[in-house]
Scaffold this motif. Structure first.
Motif, PDB file in Angstrom:
ATOM      1  N   UNK A 132       8.247  56.880 -15.646  1.00  0.00           N
ATOM      2  CA  UNK A 132       9.668  56.770 -15.983  1.00  0.00           C
ATOM      3  C   UNK A 132      10.250  55.409 -15.611  1.00  0.00           C
ATOM      4  N   UNK A 133       9.476  54.582 -14.941  1.00  0.00           N
ATOM      5  CA  UNK A 133       9.994  53.299 -14.465  1.00  0.00           C
ATOM      6  C   UNK A 133      10.427  52.382 -15.608  1.00  0.00           C
ATOM      7  N   UNK A 134       9.664  52.305 -16.670  1.00  0.00           N
ATOM      8  CA  UNK A 134      10.015  51.424 -17.785  1.00  0.00           C
ATOM      9  C   UNK A 134      11.379  51.758 -18.366  1.00  0.00           C
ATOM     10  N   UNK A 135      11.625  53.040 -18.591  1.00  0.00           N
ATOM     11  CA  UNK A 135      12.931  53.469 -19.107  1.00  0.00           C
ATOM     12  C   UNK A 135      14.042  53.011 -18.179  1.00  0.00           C
ATOM     13  N   UNK A 136      13.838  53.197 -16.864  1.00  0.00           N
ATOM     14  CA  UNK A 136      14.892  52.875 -15.911  1.00  0.00           C
ATOM     15  C   UNK A 136      15.034  51.376 -15.660  1.00  0.00           C
ATOM     16  N   UNK A 137      13.969  50.612 -15.827  1.00  0.00           N
ATOM     17  CA  UNK A 137      14.112  49.157 -15.761  1.00  0.00           C
ATOM     18  C   UNK A 137      14.970  48.662 -16.923  1.00  0.00           C
ATOM     19  N   UNK A 138      14.731  49.195 -18.115  1.00  0.00           N
ATOM     20  CA  UNK A 138      15.564  48.824 -19.274  1.00  0.00           C
ATOM     21  C   UNK A 138      17.019  49.227 -19.051  1.00  0.00           C
ATOM     22  N   UNK A 139      17.210  50.435 -18.541  1.00  0.00           N
ATOM     23  CA  UNK A 139      18.566  50.909 -18.272  1.00  0.00           C
ATOM     24  C   UNK A 139      19.235  50.038 -17.210  1.00  0.00           C
ATOM     25  N   UNK A 140      18.481  49.622 -16.206  1.00  0.00           N
ATOM     26  CA  UNK A 140      19.034  48.753 -15.158  1.00  0.00           C
ATOM     27  C   UNK A 140      19.523  47.435 -15.750  1.00  0.00           C
ATOM     28  N   UNK A 141      18.759  46.872 -16.659  1.00  0.00           N
ATOM     29  CA  UNK A 141      19.200  45.645 -17.328  1.00  0.00           C
ATOM     30  C   UNK A 141      20.465  45.909 -18.138  1.00  0.00           C
ATOM     31  N   UNK A 142      20.497  47.031 -18.846  1.00  0.00           N
ATOM     32  CA  UNK A 142      21.688  47.400 -19.623  1.00  0.00           C
ATOM     33  C   UNK A 142      22.899  47.647 -18.720  1.00  0.00           C
ATOM     34  N   UNK A 143      22.636  48.120 -17.490  1.00  0.00           N
ATOM     35  CA  UNK A 143      23.716  48.430 -16.557  1.00  0.00           C
ATOM     36  C   UNK A 143      24.129  47.227 -15.708  1.00  0.00           C
TER      37      UNK A 143
END
Length: 107
Positions: free
Chosen positions: A58-69
């Motif tokens: 799940x890390x990839x999804x959350x790294x992308x979300x972190x950039x978006x956030x």
């Protein structure tokens, strides 16, 4: 107009529809929307926990979300480097590799 399915619906909705619904409604609809932390801070906490626990799926999804956030590449890189000493070198190296791949896809 029909709403596009969420990431959870696309990922697991066909095999675990209730889990996908709970992900959408409780996790992202309630927990992530609470006022106590900003989405940026929640992303940093989540990415950190996923790295520390070596939950790389799940890390990839959350790294992308972190950039978006609003987290920057530099902030994520620094967090990963810091975690190498607290969560383990292999965890940090894996996370750095995932971040690199995500950044390459966004260029």
């Amino acid at each position: 107009m029909a709403q596009e399915p969420s990431a959870a619906q696309k990922s697991i909705g066909d095999v675990a529809p209730k889990l996908a619904d709970l992900t959408d409604e409780v996790l992202f609809g309630d927990v992530w929307e609470r006022e106590g932390l900003s989405p940026r801070d929640r992303s940093l906490v989540t990415v950190t926990a996923l790295i520390a626990l070596y939950r790389s799926e799940q890390l990839g999804f959350h790294l992308k979300l972190a950039l978006d956030n609003g987290l920057s590449e530099e902030e994520l890189s620094e967090a990963i480097t810091h975690l190498a000493f607290y969560a383990g070198w292999p965890n940090a190296m894996g996370a750095a590799g995932q971040l690199k791949a995500i950044l390459a896809d966004t260029e």
